[in-house]
Design a protein around this motif. Structure first.
Motif, short mmCIF file in Angstrom:
data_model
loop_
_atom_site.label_atom_id
_atom_site.label_comp_id
_atom_site.label_asym_id
_atom_site.label_seq_id
_atom_site.Cartn_x
_atom_site.Cartn_y
_atom_site.Cartn_z
N SER A 84 0.72 -1.27 0.12
CA SER A 84 0.01 -0.04 -0.03
C SER A 84 0.98 1.24 -0.08
O SER A 84 0.66 2.29 -0.59
CB SER A 84 -0.93 0.02 1.32
OG SER A 84 -0.18 0.02 2.42
N THR A 85 1.96 1.22 0.64
CA THR A 85 2.97 2.44 0.70
C THR A 85 3.39 2.47 -0.78
O THR A 85 3.41 3.44 -1.12
CB THR A 85 4.07 2.15 2.02
OG1 THR A 85 3.55 1.98 2.99
CG2 THR A 85 4.96 3.19 1.70
N ALA A 86 3.91 1.48 -1.22
CA ALA A 86 4.79 1.46 -2.60
C ALA A 86 3.58 2.02 -3.85
O ALA A 86 3.79 2.72 -4.50
CB ALA A 86 5.08 0.22 -2.93
N ALA A 87 2.06 1.67 -3.52
CA ALA A 87 0.98 2.17 -4.28
C ALA A 87 0.79 3.61 -4.01
O ALA A 87 0.62 4.50 -5.17
CB ALA A 87 -0.15 1.43 -4.27
N ARG A 88 0.80 4.08 -2.81
CA ARG A 88 0.40 5.35 -2.76
C ARG A 88 1.63 6.43 -3.37
O ARG A 88 1.41 7.38 -3.69
CB ARG A 88 0.45 5.67 -1.13
CG ARG A 88 -1.07 5.27 -0.63
CD ARG A 88 -1.27 5.89 0.69
NE ARG A 88 -0.08 5.38 1.66
CZ ARG A 88 -0.12 4.59 2.31
NH1 ARG A 88 -1.06 3.67 2.39
NH2 ARG A 88 0.87 4.35 3.41
N ASN A 89 2.90 5.87 -3.22
CA ASN A 89 3.88 6.87 -3.83
C ASN A 89 4.45 6.30 -5.23
O ASN A 89 5.60 6.75 -5.82
CB ASN A 89 5.05 6.63 -2.80
CG ASN A 89 4.89 7.11 -1.45
OD1 ASN A 89 4.83 8.26 -1.31
ND2 ASN A 89 4.45 6.11 -0.52
#
Length: 207
Positions: A84-89
């Motif tokens: 989710s962190t990778a997706a948001r960024n």
């Protein structure tokens, strides 16, 4: 990668390494790890209500691998935060894999290969809208089962023989873990439970 996203990703990676989750990942065969990652991606993309770690853990154990549900759930939570962190960024596959490889020295090669493949194939499908970023604060209903039983005896009474209903609710908690919650009801309680469901159905028909 922006400083904020770097810190967020470092937090996820630090949890993965410090919590010993990387060593637990080493126990999980590549095909099961790939299935876990894909379930997490599907959950983050709102295609499934959650990750069924209990069912997956049972299958891993049946294959001869010793891992408990708590460790598998921990791995699932960390991977979910990581993706989710990778997706948001909007991290590319190379950015994600490179950061993983340099930050977590104990992460097995097969795990990096799976993460590379899954993120390359499905990472972009995760919705990174503002609504998708907001983590749910309540669980999600998945399924319900019930069965009728008869209590034959107890510590205080030798012969009870009263009927009861066991209800099992399958729910996905806010983190995406699917769990079963069971409880028993007397027949009057079950009838009241059923009546409330009928009332809800009647209200929904008017919406």
């Amino acid at each position: 990668m922006a400083a904020g996203s770097a810190r967020a990703l470092a937090q996820a990676l630090g949890t993965l390494d410090a919590g010993g989750a990387a060593n637990k990942i080493n126990l999980i065969p590549q095909d099961f790890f790939a299935e876990l990652c894909e379930q997490i991606i599907h959950h983050l993309n709102h295609k499934i209500p959650g990750v069924n770690t209990a069912e997956l853990c049972q299958r891993i154990q049946t294959s001869g691998i010793e891992i408990n549900i708590g460790d598998l759930a921990k791995v699932a939570n960390i991977l979910s935060f990581l993706f989710s962190t990778a997706a948001r960024n909007n991290l590319s596959t190379e950015e994600l894999v490179t950061t993983l490889g340099s930050a977590v020295s104990t992460l097995p090669k097969h795990a990096l290969q799976v993460i590379r493949h899954v993120w390359n194939e499905q990472g972009k499908s995760i919705t990174a809208s503002e609504d998708a970023r907001n983590v749910a604060t309540v669980g999600q209903f998945v399924d319900m089962k019930w069965k009728l039983g008869v209590a034959m005896s107890s510590d205080t009474c030798r012969s009870l023989k009263y009927p009861y209903v066991t209800v099992t609710l399958t729910v996905a908690d806010p983190s995406g873990q699917i769990t079963d919650k069971s409880f028993e009801m007397t027949i009057p309680q079950f009838k009241n439970f059923f009546r409330q469901f009928k009332e809800m159905a009647s209200v929904l028909e008017t919406v």
